[in-house]
Design a protein around this motif. Structure first.
Motif, PDB file in Angstrom:
ATOM      1  N   UNK A  97      33.202  46.707 -12.099  1.00 61.62           N
ATOM      2  CA  UNK A  97      33.818  46.825 -13.429  1.00 61.62           C
ATOM      3  C   UNK A  97      32.789  47.077 -14.511  1.00 61.62           C
ATOM      4  N   UNK A  98      33.255  47.644 -15.603  1.00 60.75           N
ATOM      5  CA  UNK A  98      32.348  48.045 -16.686  1.00 60.75           C
ATOM      6  C   UNK A  98      31.566  46.872 -17.250  1.00 60.75           C
ATOM      7  N   UNK A  99      32.110  45.675 -17.186  1.00 64.49           N
ATOM      8  CA  UNK A  99      31.412  44.526 -17.754  1.00 64.49           C
ATOM      9  C   UNK A  99      30.412  43.874 -16.832  1.00 64.49           C
ATOM     10  N   UNK A 100      30.265  44.371 -15.613  1.00 58.80           N
ATOM     11  CA  UNK A 100      29.329  43.759 -14.668  1.00 58.80           C
ATOM     12  C   UNK A 100      27.908  43.849 -15.185  1.00 58.80           C
ATOM     13  N   UNK A 101      27.138  42.799 -15.004  1.00 57.22           N
ATOM     14  CA  UNK A 101      25.759  42.739 -15.486  1.00 57.22           C
ATOM     15  C   UNK A 101      24.850  43.395 -14.456  1.00 57.22           C
ATOM     16  N   UNK A 102      24.822  44.724 -14.490  1.00 60.18           N
ATOM     17  CA  UNK A 102      24.073  45.474 -13.481  1.00 60.18           C
ATOM     18  C   UNK A 102      22.587  45.169 -13.539  1.00 60.18           C
ATOM     19  N   UNK A 103      22.065  44.961 -14.726  1.00 55.20           N
ATOM     20  CA  UNK A 103      20.637  44.699 -14.883  1.00 55.20           C
ATOM     21  C   UNK A 103      20.201  43.445 -14.145  1.00 55.20           C
ATOM     22  N   UNK A 104      20.933  42.359 -14.325  1.00 61.55           N
ATOM     23  CA  UNK A 104      20.570  41.116 -13.662  1.00 61.55           C
ATOM     24  C   UNK A 104      20.758  41.210 -12.147  1.00 61.55           C
ATOM     25  N   UNK A 105      21.789  41.928 -11.716  1.00 61.75           N
ATOM     26  CA  UNK A 105      22.005  42.106 -10.276  1.00 61.75           C
ATOM     27  C   UNK A 105      20.822  42.850  -9.660  1.00 61.75           C
ATOM     28  N   UNK A 126      30.989  40.133  -7.572  1.00 60.39           N
ATOM     29  CA  UNK A 126      31.675  40.023  -6.293  1.00 60.39           C
ATOM     30  C   UNK A 126      33.139  39.635  -6.495  1.00 60.39           C
ATOM     31  N   UNK A 127      33.377  38.617  -7.278  1.00 66.27           N
ATOM     32  CA  UNK A 127      34.757  38.157  -7.477  1.00 66.27           C
ATOM     33  C   UNK A 127      35.610  39.217  -8.161  1.00 66.27           C
ATOM     34  N   UNK A 128      35.026  39.931  -9.108  1.00 69.11           N
ATOM     35  CA  UNK A 128      35.784  40.971  -9.809  1.00 69.11           C
ATOM     36  C   UNK A 128      36.146  42.124  -8.896  1.00 69.11           C
ATOM     37  N   UNK A 129      35.215  42.528  -8.038  1.00 67.79           N
ATOM     38  CA  UNK A 129      35.422  43.730  -7.232  1.00 67.79           C
ATOM     39  C   UNK A 129      36.038  43.455  -5.869  1.00 67.79           C
ATOM     40  N   UNK A 130      35.758  42.275  -5.282  1.00 69.87           N
ATOM     41  CA  UNK A 130      36.271  41.981  -3.941  1.00 69.87           C
ATOM     42  C   UNK A 130      37.497  41.068  -3.965  1.00 69.87           C
ATOM     43  N   UNK A 131      37.616  40.253  -4.993  1.00 69.82           N
ATOM     44  CA  UNK A 131      38.721  39.294  -5.042  1.00 69.82           C
ATOM     45  C   UNK A 131      39.693  39.550  -6.184  1.00 69.82           C
ATOM     46  N   UNK A 132      39.231  40.237  -7.239  1.00 74.05           N
ATOM     47  CA  UNK A 132      40.070  40.430  -8.415  1.00 74.05           C
ATOM     48  C   UNK A 132      41.162  41.449  -8.225  1.00 74.05           C
ATOM     49  N   UNK A 133      40.924  42.430  -7.354  1.00 74.86           N
ATOM     50  CA  UNK A 133      41.953  43.422  -7.067  1.00 74.86           C
ATOM     51  C   UNK A 133      42.170  44.437  -8.167  1.00 74.86           C
ATOM     52  N   UNK A 134      41.237  44.532  -9.128  1.00 73.80           N
ATOM     53  CA  UNK A 134      41.436  45.450 -10.247  1.00 73.80           C
ATOM     54  C   UNK A 134      40.608  46.726 -10.125  1.00 73.80           C
ATOM     55  N   UNK A 160      43.762  39.370   7.696  1.00 78.00           N
ATOM     56  CA  UNK A 160      43.440  37.938   7.670  1.00 78.00           C
ATOM     57  C   UNK A 160      41.940  37.723   7.821  1.00 78.00           C
ATOM     58  N   UNK A 161      41.326  38.403   8.807  1.00 81.18           N
ATOM     59  CA  UNK A 161      39.880  38.247   9.019  1.00 81.18           C
ATOM     60  C   UNK A 161      39.093  38.701   7.797  1.00 81.18           C
ATOM     61  N   UNK A 162      39.511  39.808   7.208  1.00 82.85           N
ATOM     62  CA  UNK A 162      38.840  40.312   6.006  1.00 82.85           C
ATOM     63  C   UNK A 162      38.928  39.303   4.868  1.00 82.85           C
ATOM     64  N   UNK A 163      40.115  38.786   4.619  1.00 81.42           N
ATOM     65  CA  UNK A 163      40.291  37.872   3.497  1.00 81.42           C
ATOM     66  C   UNK A 163      39.601  36.529   3.740  1.00 81.42           C
ATOM     67  N   UNK A 164      39.622  36.052   4.973  1.00 84.62           N
ATOM     68  CA  UNK A 164      38.881  34.836   5.286  1.00 84.62           C
ATOM     69  C   UNK A 164      37.411  34.990   4.952  1.00 84.62           C
ATOM     70  N   UNK A 165      36.847  36.138   5.299  1.00 85.60           N
ATOM     71  CA  UNK A 165      35.429  36.371   5.055  1.00 85.60           C
ATOM     72  C   UNK A 165      35.135  36.542   3.575  1.00 85.60           C
ATOM     73  N   UNK A 166      35.932  37.344   2.887  1.00 78.57           N
ATOM     74  CA  UNK A 166      35.682  37.588   1.469  1.00 78.57           C
ATOM     75  C   UNK A 166      35.783  36.306   0.646  1.00 78.57           C
ATOM     76  N   UNK A 167      36.780  35.483   0.941  1.00 72.81           N
ATOM     77  CA  UNK A 167      36.930  34.239   0.196  1.00 72.81           C
ATOM     78  C   UNK A 167      35.748  33.312   0.458  1.00 72.81           C
ATOM     79  N   UNK A 202      26.947  43.467  -2.008  1.00 73.07           N
ATOM     80  CA  UNK A 202      27.397  43.431  -0.613  1.00 73.07           C
ATOM     81  C   UNK A 202      26.319  42.852   0.294  1.00 73.07           C
ATOM     82  N   UNK A 203      25.084  43.265   0.073  1.00 69.75           N
ATOM     83  CA  UNK A 203      23.972  42.784   0.884  1.00 69.75           C
ATOM     84  C   UNK A 203      23.803  41.278   0.746  1.00 69.75           C
TER      85      UNK A 203
END
Length: 568
Positions: free
Chosen positions: A550-558, A533-541, A508-515, A363-364
């Motif tokens: 999501x479980x597959x996110x590479x937390x270490x590299x982030x 970001x795409x998985x959690x903010x745009x993927x909708x899952x 609309x404002x939220x989606x414009x910003x997220x995209x 997010x930051x």
């Protein structure tokens, strides 16, 4: 032992072992707020690489023990209003702790205020935004007058003869505090005085009156409900002007000095300082004008149009300031969890906490990437790039809504990472938490910002064309981003009915910003950050709460990318 007797305890035994301090993080000091890949990469990418050394120097200073103490002291010693002197004379002065003046002098000296307007160098506003970003992480309150001074110049240029005189002083890197005629000082700070009790954001409902005096100036009488930084040298003020010399009058912008050219004090009466939720270091006041003298800026009756130039600049700083607050909160959370051991391991290594921290980091970085992209768009638009100007028009309004709205949730989660330690003032986290809502409210709260998004979409269709041209630069790089762009287009197709459009405005404002954020991260950030970001903010899952990557996110590299390299 007889009743009433007391054992004799030696001094050595009196010091209880329970008072030994352990498993606490060491003081977080001696770091650099500029030690951040997303920041430095954006500078180099968008033409601000020449300012990297200055940004690094300022970031190191912001993280120093000295500046942190200035920040703590300025917050702990709020300004005090003195309406009268000991003899009963009206003085309307605000007294500040010396720490405030040190912060202001450093900010002005580094050119965070209006200095970029005096520079013709490409990337000047991007470098300035980067400086504002790293310095605001030390103390946010004094950023208010710094930001307003920055924003005053383009508005003042609507009256060239005034700009010619005042702009060099507003751009000066000398902080010259005190009650003296503005044109006799070495540098000026500007404020703005817009809202009234009955109107708030609806400035057209203002009742403050401006009467022409016959010499080009106006006498202003009325009230202002919320004027930040009332100790400034000059103010941009909105008032209803009476017709003069054939013009129709109406809501007009004025330049009002606190001290008149002859050295007398202008009739600005500070009624009281506001007891605010947010920072305590900066003063905000209610003001009454009793025929205070001022000079018109821009066309009579076109005050809103004139002041929009100022609003757009301060909105950029709202986004940048929110991103700075997120980064400061993330740093505190990373530092605490790296030194706190629970359940047999460092807190930062616990899977759930790692997910929360990585989510906060994503997010930051998304906020930082957007803020600096908007600053780069400002540079290019000032150079004559119409598409960049159109992009900035829409993306700034949407980003002001969403990034500033997310700032409060981010601050709350970062505070929670410290547990009870984060809930006490000494940690600095409550200061971040209190400050976050201000940036969402200032220059138009959520509804005002989203209505401005609708206005841009309706009246300036080129802004949407520029927006989609920008996000298309990442087309095909991530299927979730591509799908989100398609959903956004479908959502925009539902705005033909004005009533329906208002109901959808926030979405609309939220989606414009997220995209747009997703596009920037896919193109420029580390793959792990963009993927999360795409998985959690745009993927909708996944969920909306922080810590639901999501479980597959590479937390270490982030986390590796987010953790400063020189933090103790």
């Amino acid at each position: 032992m007889p009743f009433g007797s007391c054992p004799i305890v030696s001094p050595e035994v009196a010091v209880s072992a329970t008072h030994d301090v352990f498993n606490q993080a060491p003081p977080l000091t001696g770091f650099s707020t500029a030690d951040e890949p997303a920041l430095l990469e954006a500078l180099r990418r968008d033409g601000g690489g020449w300012g990297e050394a200055e940004v690094r120097e300022l970031g190191a200073r912001a993280g120093s023990e000295e500046v942190q103490e200035w920040a703590r002291t300025a917050e702990a010693s709020p300004p005090v209003l003195r309406t009268h002197d000991r003899y009963g004379h009206r003085i309307d002065e605000v007294e500040f702790h010396p720490a405030w003046h040190r912060l202001m002098a450093a900010a002005v000296g580094s050119g965070q205020h209006a200095a970029p307007w005096a520079e013709a160098r490409p990337g000047a506003h991007l470098v300035r935004a980067a400086k504002f970003y790293v310095w605001a992480q030390a103390e946010a309150g004094h950023g208010c007058p710094v930001s307003m001074t920055y924003a005053a110049v383009p508005a003042l240029r609507a009256q060239p003869e005034l700009a010619a005189v005042y702009e060099p002083l507003l751009a000066s890197r000398t902080y010259d505090f005190g009650l003296r005629p503005p044109l006799g000082k070495r540098g000026l700070i500007a404020g703005m005085s817009m809202t009234e009790k009955q109107g708030g954001s609806d400035v057209r409902a203002n009742t403050t009156r401006a009467v022409p005096t016959g010499d080009g100036s106006y006498a202003i009488t009325g009230h202002k409900w919320f004027t930040s930084a009332p100790m400034s040298d000059v103010f941009l003020v909105l008032a209803q002007a009476e017709p003069s010399k054939g013009d129709q009058g109406g809501l007009t912008c004025f330049l009002m000095p606190r001290v008149l050219p002859d050295g007398t004090r202008n009739a600005m009466r500070l009624q009281r300082l506001k007891d605010k939720l947010g920072n305590r270091s900066n003063a905000s006041a209610e003001i009454e004008y009793e025929q205070a003298l001022a000079w018109p800026v821009g066309e009579p009756g076109r005050g809103v149009r004139t002041i929009v130039e100022m609003v757009n600049m301060t909105r950029l700083d709202c986004v940048t300031g929110s991103a700075a607050g997120m980064r400061a909160g993330l740093r505190q959370a990373l530092h605490h969890t790296a030194h706190r051991r629970v359940f047999g391991a460092e807190l930062i290594d616990q899977p759930l906490m790692r997910n929360v921290l990585a989510d906060l980091a994503v997010e930051s970085e998304a906020a930082t990437a957007l803020a600096l992209r908007l600053a780069a768009a400002l540079d290019r638009s000032l150079a004559g790039d119409e598409r960049e100007a159109a992009l900035r028009r829409l993306a700034l309004a949407a980003g002001k809504y969403w990034v500033c709205k997310r700032g409060s949730a981010h601050a709350a989660e970062a505070l929670e990472c410290l547990g009870g330690n984060g809930y006490v003032e000494e940690s600095g986290m409550p200061r971040l938490y209190r400050e976050a809502p201000l940036l969402s409210i200032w220059e138009g709260s959520g509804n005002v910002a989203t209505l401005d998004v609708l206005r841009a979409l309706t009246r300036e269709p080129a802004s949407l064309d520029a927006y989609f041209a920008e996000v298309a630069l990442a087309a095909g790089a991530d299927a979730r981003l591509d799908a989100a762009i398609a959903r956004l287009r479908a959502l925009l197709g539902e705005l033909s009915d004005p009533h329906r459009a208002q109901l959808l405005a926030r979405r609309v404002a939220e989606q414009l910003t997220l995209v747009l954020q997703g596009s920037l991260l896919v193109r420029h950030s580390a793959p792990a950050v963009a993927d999360a970001f795409c998985a959690s903010r745009l993927g909708g899952e996944w969920g909306n709460a922080f810590g639901t990557l999501p479980a597959g996110a590479d937390l270490g590299h982030i986390l590796d990318r987010a953790r400063p390299k020189d933090t103790p």
